[in-house]
Design an enzyme around this catalytic site. Sequence first.
Site: not given
Length: 300
Positions: A90, A104, A108, A255
């Site tokens: 990302s 952006h 995934r 995370g």
Amino acid sequence: MIDAVKDYLTGLQNRICAELESIDGGATFGCDTWTRPAGGGGDSRVLKQGEVFEQAGVGFSHVFGERMPPSATKNRPELAGKAFQAVGVSLVLHPRNPYVPTTHANLRFFTAGQRKPVWWFGGGFDLTPYYPFHEDVVHWHRVARAACNPFGDDLYPRYKKWCDEYFYLKHRGETRGVGGLFFDDLNEFGFDKSFEFVRTVGDSFLKAYGPIVEKRISHRYGDRQRQFQLYRRGRYVEFNLIYDRGTLFGLQSGGRTESILMSLPPMVRWEYDWHPEPGSPEDALYEDYLRPRDWLGETT
């Protein structure tokens, strides 16, 4: 399957970071390797206070655990409580010059369950300009369409529409930017073709973004443009903290907080009940760009 995806994504991270350092010409990425107590870890790379990028983050993660987080099972309730693995890259780039858009991208891959694992891909890329140029937006969408076309004529219209709908701030009644591609739950092609599509999207990102940066990097700006950029960055913060699935997944899965929130801009401001002056360049962003549009003259 996950090893092949992991190899591609780590290579993509390396290539993007090298190219962004070349574009910036003044700063390099710091590398911050981290581990997740519940399983897995990642590599967060952040460039700070560069010539072009005020902050750029390109993060890789591979996490696993015994129970899927709620944000990952919202559309797949049958997977609640299943073991999972997730691997992804990302990035969010916050340029210094207000005439260079923020952008952006995310790719995934998930697997869930053990005896008969369920798998899927997700990702895409989107563009958030402050002072947009129509030709830049058209170029961005042409590259997005070119990435999709080899896999079916319906893909670009479908994923473009999904992007418009996903990156929408409901409480503001506006899109976050001018869109791009967004897809999730992708496994309909089978693994090999789905993975090929993901690689094509990943390899297209710099083809879409690089030429825009090159065109706008030297555009002169003053305090008015800078203040508007900082104000509009507030919308980016609002979206990421209220709606973004990746942010929610990262936090719910335990995370690393610093890596999850590296997408946020280094400087931002809010102003109560601010409205652009009618007919101004700032007003043009609201009137012409912060809504879904058929940028390429196709039915989307």
